[in-house]
Design an enzyme around this catalytic site. Structure first.
Site, PDB file in Angstrom:
ATOM      1  N   HIS A  35       0.769  -1.174   0.105  1.00 44.61           N
ATOM      2  CA  HIS A  35      -0.170  -0.148   0.087  1.00 44.61           C
ATOM      3  C   HIS A  35       0.791   1.280  -0.121  1.00 44.61           C
ATOM      4  O   HIS A  35       1.461   1.484   1.074  1.00 44.61           O
ATOM      5  CB  HIS A  35      -0.960  -0.137   1.207  1.00 44.61           C
ATOM      6  N   PRO A 125      -5.356  -5.421  10.951  1.00 45.06           N
ATOM      7  CA  PRO A 125      -6.824  -5.606  11.096  1.00 45.06           C
ATOM      8  C   PRO A 125      -7.249  -4.364  11.835  1.00 45.06           C
ATOM      9  O   PRO A 125      -6.671  -3.643  12.724  1.00 45.06           O
ATOM     10  CB  PRO A 125      -6.844  -6.559  12.306  1.00 45.06           C
ATOM     11  N   GLU A 414     -16.359  -5.353  25.256  1.00 46.02           N
ATOM     12  CA  GLU A 414     -15.512  -6.477  25.429  1.00 46.02           C
ATOM     13  C   GLU A 414     -14.161  -6.212  24.133  1.00 46.02           C
ATOM     14  O   GLU A 414     -13.301  -6.699  24.796  1.00 46.02           O
ATOM     15  CB  GLU A 414     -16.375  -7.736  24.916  1.00 46.02           C
ATOM     16  N   PHE A 440     -19.143 -13.974  24.656  1.00 44.07           N
ATOM     17  CA  PHE A 440     -18.876 -12.642  24.259  1.00 44.07           C
ATOM     18  C   PHE A 440     -17.452 -12.776  23.995  1.00 44.07           C
ATOM     19  O   PHE A 440     -16.895 -11.750  23.531  1.00 44.07           O
ATOM     20  CB  PHE A 440     -19.274 -11.615  25.374  1.00 44.07           C
ATOM     21  N   ASP A 472     -30.564 -16.848  31.057  1.00 44.86           N
ATOM     22  CA  ASP A 472     -30.363 -15.872  30.199  1.00 44.86           C
ATOM     23  C   ASP A 472     -30.419 -16.331  28.530  1.00 44.86           C
ATOM     24  O   ASP A 472     -30.524 -15.702  27.806  1.00 44.86           O
ATOM     25  CB  ASP A 472     -28.777 -15.080  30.341  1.00 44.86           C
TER      26      ASP A 472
END
Lengths: 673, 673
Positions: A35, A125, A414, A440, A472
């Site tokens: 790049h 990322p 998170e 999660f 839950d």
């Protein structure tokens, strides 16, 4: 863009920045990949930062009090590699630049922290570097509070692009940084209006300055090609008590035919266009050629911090010996000597009292003895403190008014938590742990993977690790998450059966220097299965014989976590029928796989039928233990989950899904025929 | 909070809202589990919305032109269940309310879309509902553009809490909605200043109104307990061309001793406090008791939309028969009849031309024939359009000025994209597909899992599916992501070997009505391995014999995707040595597992040695195929990855990591001894 005007206005600056641009063009062309546009667009900002502000000594990239420079827009890796080469980094040599993106080179496609000491973190990322940087800045504040500003006093600088800012994790990062008033965090936004798919406008019209202000940041808007403006903006940012975002209006691929286009984002390899760009820069040198006076000027920048570093060393030497040792030990990721004895004592006491409690509660009790001893921990939770049992009374809460606090209320973030944890670990001197519900894991995944790839020992405390979570329901009940973490290279997944194994797992997690750990902990109470005290850390072997067959051994039950006590019950049922049954506790499959063949065979001999028990999908490494390791399909079974869970009290769910001692015993009987 | 004043100011409203609060208290107390505070805080907003604005007919929860109501703060599920019961929903009965959170009840801990027709989406993992809602609103705009506002003209309403807004995905969602000017999207923010860990302030000080404005939203700030203000705010929101956020200042657990505390967020079960709260509400009725006049008033709300629905049905009947059929077919998720023939024709042509191309490029060619036929597709990419090959020329770009566009530039928002896709599928009438790099499965994970749990057929186009990605390096190279998706229940993971299998995979993905698909596609070119045209969709069997052994069968090579051609090369090497070798292509392990035992045995008979070849970790289901299915440890091997990749040209990486035909052949020879 009138380059001539830019060149003439600041010729010395221009030449230094041009060196970055030229090296980028050459390296990308040689690799035929990469790049080009971002380094070409941000070369001015980076040059001013390195020349005028960044505190570093190129000869000592590990100097603990250096400013951190984080290239969150990691695809622009040639910006970083150029800067390192030019300033005289010993590892990023010209040869490395020539071998950009080639096998074995340190100059990977995206910056990888383990490739060179001066690469602070692994990026690419998008958003991760920015989110790491919050951890870097927390680490700096925390260590400054502990050791004093004479030895800890540095800034964290970040370059982020639109990609970083569009990723959701950026919101978690900037709102956390804003709340924590991380004033020494300074982010440059490469505001070039271009993404891969075209003009930014096709997908986004966010008013980024307003957004950052809403998160409690100072925002400074400048022309990213004006060296004086850049220098002044950084000075202003450094003087603020808020984190600062410097919006740098830039031209991607400045001076190239592809300037200001999405094509400019990618690999610019056309030879004629490349030459034309260099001409426009007034750069009349061959490929990879940097005239010695330019290189010298850059090397002077690289050594500018040497005296400051030496002065720092003198100040550091004035710390008490105890403080120096502690500082160095924590930076070396060496657990304190007292840890082993502390864990042993807790294990002994546990074997005596044999409590029945959830492993998340056990984890809290372990942390209660660990945190006073391992003083480099910084704990936290993504707004589930009471559920994750991550806070111990001695920690105090890390806030602007209490930088000595060692507990972070991360909020419902998170992903940002996991990335910040990685940043703390990368900064050095901190062992971060943080909790959320195990389901999660999904939210935290991008950062959990990077912990493994980057080789940082973050500890992810994942509670409510199965249908045992109960009412839950399936959204909150992990079934595939053990498999997910176990499939991830360089990650140790612990699912302890009781408080003893929980203590052992923590001891191991805190001893790792290059691997993250996942602790999978129950919501529901479990009995002590290790009532027989052993000094040795049995969890270190990954799996071990918890209970030997009494009658002739015809079955082996292998279980983890809350299912180990079910295995013990199943054993009792089977032994009563004369079926000799061994129970193997398997708290860490990865460590078991690392044991030698002899040990593994001793634990899992050929012959007996084998049944695995885990309230999760079989994909989580079970076939290896049941069918591999001398096992056979016809003699192996699994008691676990085959789909998502349901909403009901935990006990009913275990019955409903057939994860019971009776079911395990029945499976053994079936296999014995 | 002076409840008396509130009660007296709007007694009829108050009583209706009190019914929600009382039912919530009773249900949570009976379950001894759940979240009381949010429904108690938001009862006024919900009551006004349902009474004054929401277009729905409780007797026909599937009416396509109903307004959508999405409870993003899914832990407050009793708010939704109360509303459904009170308005006369046939599925959420009082009995269901009494069985809140119990096994088999429709009233799961968090709302699950498959439990009742009126539950639009599954929420609980925070931020998901909000991010789904962007897809709902896109679907409405897209269908309105196609069918006209006489048959499609509805709003999407969302209740989101601080948890939703702190999650990163909320930023992706609101910036996408802002850019796309989804004016019929209206979000209520339950602005109660409380999270689980304590006052919101300990973790967050974001100026949410400013933040939403920065994303292009209209923001209206109101007292969330003032019915007139709520009604006016909704009216104002409906009249805006921008999406609207209504910031509702509320008191969590209103009227309870735990009001305005984090305790109020959870299960309020103390009998005395419960009674006191009901007293404060002036609610003198027993548990689960709703006086008939209150129930009647609510049922009148539930049937308020009946005449509007009937009028809609008349308008719908005036559409051309073709339009009606198309509308109903798309809503029923039935692929058009022409699809099968279209795919067959493409396969035939491919078998003739035998192209060598990347499966991502093959996917584009398949989409070029699919999109004109399957007109309910809406494609997109997270800013990797040219790399994911997801855009075909006929689609047009979905933008405010082109609502007929069927392609969405999602921006660098993988998570928001996946969640929006789910929302479109849930809305009905749309088959969404969207692309990113396979490594960024990590970013999209929470929504990909929910697609599986919710049973929606979103198609995730994951390109660059291995080290074949090359120079971008390990951050961008998936190694564990096949394992991750394969471990997820109700998810079909396709890794096609060539263009023929790619076409077959797409046909299957577009035929699913209750499962998402993951298409793992190569960056690099691969040869056609299915040169022999078969009308039948062989991929539908999951795995099949691609090439039979010529010499006596002594080995079976099982491979997927880009490694199938390696298997064919290895076969050639082995056959040349007289080792008869079968090649099994395994494009979808889940479908193979669904085949009957006879078929599976035919494909994978006991006896020959087996070697699996896949440029990924073995955890991805390989042990089941190699050691299970009549396999044996001593006769099985795997050629793949054992850790993260590296940055280099793809060809070099396959050599470097030993994923070659030679290595596979060598493994066979070793196993044959």
């Amino acid at each position: 863009m009138d380059l001539t005007e830019l060149r003439n206005a600041n010729p010395e600056h221009w030449t230094k920045a041009a060196a970055i641009r030229a090296l980028t063009l050459d390296a990308v062309a040689a690799a035929n990949s990469g790049h080009s546009g971002m380094p070409m667009g941000m070369a001015d900002v980076a040059t001013v930062l390195f020349e005028k502000h960044l505190k570093f000594d190129a000869a000592h990239p590990n100097w603990p009090d250096r400013d951190r420079f984080i290239l969150s827009a990691g695809h622009g890796s040639m910006l970083l590699y150029s800067l390192l080469y030019l300033t005289g980094d010993a590892q990023i040599t010209l040869d490395q630049i020539r071998n950009f993106r080639q096998l074995g080179a340190r100059t990977a496609g995206h910056p990888e922290n383990f490739m060179a000491d001066a690469i602070e973190t692994t990026t690419g990322p998008l958003g991760q570097g920015l989110a790491n940087s919050v951890g870097f800045a927390i680490a700096e504040e925390a260590q400054r509070a502990r050791y004093g500003r004479k030895v800890v006093d540095h800034h964290t600088y970040v370059i982020a692009g639109d990609g970083c800012l569009m990723e959701g994790v950026s919101q978690e990062a900037i709102t956390l940084a804003g709340r924590l008033e991380l004033g020494k965090l300074i982010v440059f936004w490469d505001n070039n209006d271009i993404t891969i798919d075209g003009p930014l406008d096709i997908a986004d019209r966010t008013d980024q300055p307003m957004r950052f202000k809403s998160a409690g940041w100072q925002v400074i808007e400048i022309d990213g090609h004006d060296p004086q403006a850049i220098e002044a903006a950084i000075a202003k940012a450094k003087s603020s008590k808020k984190p600062s975002m410097i919006a740098c209006k830039t031209h991607i691929a400045l001076g190239h035919a592809a300037q200001d286009t999405s094509k400019g984002h990618g690999a610019l390899t056309d030879a004629d266009q490349l030459r034309a760009a260099k001409d426009a820069y007034g750069w009349a040198h061959g490929p990879f050629e940097v005239p010695s006076e330019v290189k010298s000027a850059w090397e002077a920048i690289g050594s500018r911090g040497a005296s400051e570093r030496r002065a720092w060393e003198e100040r550091f030497a004035q710390l008490s010996e105890r403080k120096q040792t502690e500082f160095n030990r924590a930076h070396a990721l060496e657990p304190p000597k007292k840890l082993a004895a502390t864990i042993r004592a807790l294990k002994k006491q546990t074997a005596e009292t044999q409590p029945k409690l959830a492993t998340r509660a056990a984890s809290e009790k372990v942390l209660e003895v660990i945190n006073p001893v391992v003083t480099e921990t910084i704990g936290g939770s993504a707004d589930l403190t009471g559920s994750n049992n991550t806070k111990t009374p001695d920690l105090g809460v890390f806030l602007p008014e209490n930088r000595k606090g060692r507990y972070i209320h991360y909020g419902i973030r998170e992903h940002g938590m996991a990335a910040a944890m990685n940043g703390m670990a990368l900064h050095g001197g901190i062992r971060p742990y943080g909790g959320t519900f195990m389901a999660f894991t999904d939210y935290a995944r991008p950062a959990m993977r990077l912990a493994a790839l980057m080789k940082v020992p973050s500890v992810f405390v994942m509670t409510h690790d199965s249908i045992g979570l109960g009412e839950d329901g399936p959204t909150h009940q992990p079934v595939e998450h053990l498999a997910i973490s176990r499939a991830t290279p360089n990650t140790y997944v612990f699912r302890p059966a009781d408080m003893v194994e929980t203590a052992e797992a923590w001891e191991l997690a805190l001893s790792f220097r290059a691997s993250p750990s996942v602790l999978a902990l129950t919501r529901q109470g479990v009995p002590t299965v290790r009532g027989d005290h052993k000094t040795k850390n049995l969890t270190a072997q990954g799996g071990y014989v918890l209970a030997e067959a009494e009658a002739k051994r015809r079955a082996i039950l292998i279980a983890t976590g809350s299912e180990v006590s079910l295995a013990m019950e199943a054993k009792a049922l089977l032994e009563a029928e004369g079926i000799g049954t061994r129970v193997v506790s398997m708290p860490c499959m990865e460590l078991f796989a690392e044991q030698d063949e002899t040990y593994r065979r001793r634990v899992l001999p050929a012959g007996p039928v084998r049944v695995g028990i885990e309230a999760a999908v079989r994909d989580g490494g079970w076939d290896r233990l049941l069918l591999g390791e001398r096992g056979r399909e016809a003699k192996a079974g699994f008691v676990g989950m085959t789909g998502f869970g349901a909403s009901a009290p935990a006990g009913e769910l275990f019955e409903h899904f057939g994860i019971t001692a009776q079911a395990a015993a029945e499976r053994v009987r079936d296999l014995l025929g």
